[in-house]
Write a protein that holds these residues in place. Structure first.
Motif: not given
Length: 341
Positions: A162, A165, A293, A323-325
């Protein structure tokens, strides 16, 4: 009180059929389910959840212990856990440990065990030996990014990935001096070090500087801590052109310090946070952030407890990676062309 018998009489079916509908059993025809549900709605029947749990030898309560309820991330996570537990007809008891080891050990060892069926714990200072010494038999699920070598289910996002990202986003925008706010002098298995590691790995891969002059340590992770860390960073010789903060509350504080110095966001310094708390969307300059999430974290934690309680989850500890975004907003990318005035 309206009983199952009353509903059965109104619907013209057996009590067993009503029970099957109330408990969500699959082997009921749609027509029969609709018929029973109509009777339930007409009579205002509500299942006695306390009696249902007592028949199974349970309390119907799950406990959630977090370090700080005043932290928006934990408040939002608690709401998600409450929603997830409600789908199993469970109530959630909230506990606040203050991130203190003695309180975390107290909760972990079964304090209030008589009123709960299982515990979801987000620890800060708890050590592996504390978990290995646990004698309480109630199911335990660990949350958060700190890693433990202990036989309990653990739900945590990949912090290193993360962080990489977030930093990659800033690099792709052309930023070349990217600082990290929120380092801690602690075990490398804790979240601050994992995010710092991701920051350093991505900068190293891009051939960009990642020295100590771009890192600011803090003792806590609030808005004031972020503001002080940002001010300390700006007092150094070379100003960064971007900042990756340990969490959103620190990022909000950092943006305040930048504004106080007359610096533009993101023109002079881009800012990225972590957690995607609700406040991130409504700051003066909406904050770019990593969004774990939270709904998935809550669902996985509650489902893990349910599986342990029913025996379906027997076996090796579960290691789940929700998850992560990256959510891109104006603090890094600026206002989109044509939006606003």
């Amino acid at each position: 009180m309206v009983s199952l018998k009353d509903v059965a009489l109104r619907a013209g079916v057996s009590i067993k059929t009503v029970s099957n509908v109330v408990n969500g059993y699959q082997h009921v025809t749609p027509a029969m389910r609709e018929r029973v549900q109509r009777a339930i709605d007409e009579l205002g029947y509500r299942p006695n959840l306390t009696a249902r749990h007592l028949r199974k030898g349970r309390t119907g309560i799950l406990a959630l212990a977090v370090p700080e309820l005043g932290n928006p991330y934990f408040a939002e996570l608690a709401g998600a856990v409450i929603d997830a537990a409600a789908r199993h007809d469970y109530t959630v008891l909230l506990d606040h440990t203050g991130g203190r080891r003695d309180q975390e050990v107290l909760v972990c060892q079964g304090f209030r065990a008589h009123v709960m069926d299982g515990l979801i714990l987000s620890p800060i200072e708890l050590e592996t030996e504390d978990l290995l010494a646990r004698t309480d038999t109630a199911p335990l699920v660990l949350l958060g990014e700190r890693e433990y070598d202990a036989p309990y289910d653990h739900i945590a996002i990949d912090n290193v990935a993360a962080a990489r990202l977030a930093v990659r986003h800033l690099i792709d925008l052309g930023r070349r001096r990217i600082a990290f706010l929120g380092a801690r002098r602690e075990s490398a298995r804790r979240p601050a070090h994992l995010r710092l590691r991701g920051w350093r790995e991505e900068l190293t891969a891009a051939g960009l500087p990642c020295g100590d002059d771009l890192v600011v340590g803090t003792d806590a992770y609030g808005r004031e801590d972020g503001a002080r860390a940002m001010a300390a960073l700006l007092d150094r010789d070379a100003r960064p052109d971007a900042v990756f903060a340990y969490n959103d509350t620190m990022a909000v504080g950092a943006m305040r310090a930048l504004a106080d110095r007359g610096l533009r966001i993101p023109g002079d310094v881009a800012v990225v946070g972590f957690d995607d708390i609700e406040e991130a969307r409504f700051t003066g300059t909406p904050l770019t952030t990593i969004a774990p999430d939270k709904a998935a974290i809550a669902r996985l934690a509650v489902d893990s407890l349910m599986e342990r309680l029913t025996g379906a989850g027997a076996g090796e500890p579960r290691r789940a990676r929700p998850g992560h975004r990256l959510v891109v907003r104006e603090s890094s990318a600026g206002r989109p062309v044509g939006e606003g005035c």
